[in-house]
Design an enzyme around this catalytic site. Sequence first.
Site, PDB file in Angstrom:
ATOM      1  N   ARG A  38      69.476  13.805   6.549  1.00  0.00           N
ATOM      2  CA  ARG A  38      69.562  14.978   7.423  1.00  0.00           C
ATOM      3  C   ARG A  38      70.389  16.084   6.746  1.00  0.00           C
ATOM      4  O   ARG A  38      70.019  17.261   6.789  1.00  0.00           O
ATOM      5  CB  ARG A  38      70.182  14.574   8.756  1.00  0.00           C
ATOM      6  CG  ARG A  38      70.233  15.696   9.755  1.00  0.00           C
ATOM      7  CD  ARG A  38      70.725  15.179  11.087  1.00  0.00           C
ATOM      8  NE  ARG A  38      70.789  16.252  12.031  1.00  0.00           N
ATOM      9  CZ  ARG A  38      71.739  16.409  12.925  1.00  0.00           C
ATOM     10  NH1 ARG A  38      72.693  15.511  13.030  1.00  0.00           N
ATOM     11  NH2 ARG A  38      71.734  17.428  13.745  1.00  0.00           N
ATOM     12  N   HIS A  43      70.862  21.305   4.552  1.00  0.00           N
ATOM     13  CA  HIS A  43      71.869  22.093   3.833  1.00  0.00           C
ATOM     14  C   HIS A  43      71.716  22.212   2.323  1.00  0.00           C
ATOM     15  O   HIS A  43      72.476  22.967   1.714  1.00  0.00           O
ATOM     16  CB  HIS A  43      73.260  21.529   4.137  1.00  0.00           C
ATOM     17  CG  HIS A  43      73.604  21.545   5.582  1.00  0.00           C
ATOM     18  ND1 HIS A  43      73.801  22.717   6.290  1.00  0.00           N
ATOM     19  CD2 HIS A  43      73.745  20.541   6.471  1.00  0.00           C
ATOM     20  CE1 HIS A  43      74.068  22.421   7.547  1.00  0.00           C
ATOM     21  NE2 HIS A  43      74.036  21.105   7.687  1.00  0.00           N
ATOM     22  N   LYS A  71      68.507  27.366  15.839  1.00  0.00           N
ATOM     23  CA  LYS A  71      69.839  26.916  15.448  1.00  0.00           C
ATOM     24  C   LYS A  71      70.646  28.171  15.142  1.00  0.00           C
ATOM     25  O   LYS A  71      70.234  29.003  14.336  1.00  0.00           O
ATOM     26  CB  LYS A  71      69.759  26.004  14.222  1.00  0.00           C
ATOM     27  CG  LYS A  71      71.109  25.423  13.836  1.00  0.00           C
ATOM     28  CD  LYS A  71      70.995  24.429  12.702  1.00  0.00           C
ATOM     29  CE  LYS A  71      72.369  23.853  12.376  1.00  0.00           C
ATOM     30  NZ  LYS A  71      72.320  22.945  11.222  1.00  0.00           N
ATOM     31  N   ASN A  74      73.373  28.183  10.101  1.00  0.00           N
ATOM     32  CA  ASN A  74      73.147  27.096   9.147  1.00  0.00           C
ATOM     33  C   ASN A  74      73.495  27.604   7.759  1.00  0.00           C
ATOM     34  O   ASN A  74      73.272  28.765   7.435  1.00  0.00           O
ATOM     35  CB  ASN A  74      71.700  26.614   9.161  1.00  0.00           C
ATOM     36  CG  ASN A  74      71.531  25.339   8.374  1.00  0.00           C
ATOM     37  OD1 ASN A  74      72.021  24.287   8.781  1.00  0.00           O
ATOM     38  ND2 ASN A  74      70.867  25.420   7.237  1.00  0.00           N
ATOM     39  N   THR A  75      74.035  26.711   6.945  1.00  0.00           N
ATOM     40  CA  THR A  75      74.403  27.052   5.571  1.00  0.00           C
ATOM     41  C   THR A  75      73.584  26.223   4.605  1.00  0.00           C
ATOM     42  O   THR A  75      73.497  24.999   4.746  1.00  0.00           O
ATOM     43  CB  THR A  75      75.901  26.797   5.335  1.00  0.00           C
ATOM     44  OG1 THR A  75      76.655  27.603   6.244  1.00  0.00           O
ATOM     45  CG2 THR A  75      76.298  27.129   3.903  1.00  0.00           C
ATOM     46  N   HIS A 145      77.708  15.445   6.514  1.00  0.00           N
ATOM     47  CA  HIS A 145      77.800  16.503   7.525  1.00  0.00           C
ATOM     48  C   HIS A 145      78.432  17.733   6.914  1.00  0.00           C
ATOM     49  O   HIS A 145      79.431  17.657   6.199  1.00  0.00           O
ATOM     50  CB  HIS A 145      78.639  16.023   8.706  1.00  0.00           C
ATOM     51  CG  HIS A 145      78.916  17.083   9.725  1.00  0.00           C
ATOM     52  ND1 HIS A 145      77.934  17.557  10.569  1.00  0.00           N
ATOM     53  CD2 HIS A 145      80.042  17.761  10.024  1.00  0.00           C
ATOM     54  CE1 HIS A 145      78.462  18.501  11.363  1.00  0.00           C
ATOM     55  NE2 HIS A 145      79.736  18.630  11.044  1.00  0.00           N
ATOM     56  N   PHE A 146      77.847  18.899   7.205  1.00  0.00           N
ATOM     57  CA  PHE A 146      78.441  20.180   6.790  1.00  0.00           C
ATOM     58  C   PHE A 146      79.364  20.619   7.920  1.00  0.00           C
ATOM     59  O   PHE A 146      78.912  20.853   9.039  1.00  0.00           O
ATOM     60  CB  PHE A 146      77.352  21.237   6.542  1.00  0.00           C
ATOM     61  CG  PHE A 146      77.886  22.495   5.954  1.00  0.00           C
ATOM     62  CD1 PHE A 146      77.938  22.655   4.583  1.00  0.00           C
ATOM     63  CD2 PHE A 146      78.361  23.517   6.764  1.00  0.00           C
ATOM     64  CE1 PHE A 146      78.450  23.818   4.019  1.00  0.00           C
ATOM     65  CE2 PHE A 146      78.875  24.680   6.218  1.00  0.00           C
ATOM     66  CZ  PHE A 146      78.923  24.830   4.840  1.00  0.00           C
TER      67      PHE A 146
END
Length: 148
Positions: A38, A43, A71, A74-75, A145-146
Site C-alpha cells: 500500500r 507514495h 484523498k 498525498n505525497t 506508512h507515510f
Amino acid sequence: MIMMAFQRIHSLLLLLVLTLLGLGLVQPSYGQDYMFQRFLRQHVDPRVVGGNDGYCNLMMQRRRMTQNHCKPVNTFIHEDIWNIRSICSTTTIQCKNGRMNCHEGVMKVTDCRETGSSRAPNCRYRATSSIRHVVIACEAMVPVHFDK
C-alpha cells in the site's frame, strides 16, 4: 503509452519486492506486506523528479486514491526504494499517532493537495514539488506508512 509505463513501473516494483523477499532482506508478515504494498502504491514514484498539477491529477487516479472520495493530501516520493528504505535505519522519532516507529529523512517529493472544488472520481489537485524532510513509519526495517 502512459498505461504501459505505469504497468512497467508496477512490474519493476513487484520484481524488486520479490527479489528482496528472495534474498531474505525483507521478511514481512502478511499485514506488514500489505502495508508495504500500500505504501508503494500510494507514495513511491522513482521515475519522476517532480510533478505538476496534471501529474497529481493523473497519478492520484491511477493509484486508486480518487475512487470513492478525493484523498485530500498525498505525497509521492521520487527516490528509489533503497533510498526510502534507508530512512528506516535512522533514529526513531515519535509518529503523529504517538507510536515510536517513525524515522525522518530528506527526499525529493511531490505533494498533491485536492483543490476542494472537485468530486470523485474526477478529483483535481495542486502540486508542489520540493526536496524536504519526510517522516515514514517502519516495521522491521520496511516502510509501511507515510506520516508527514
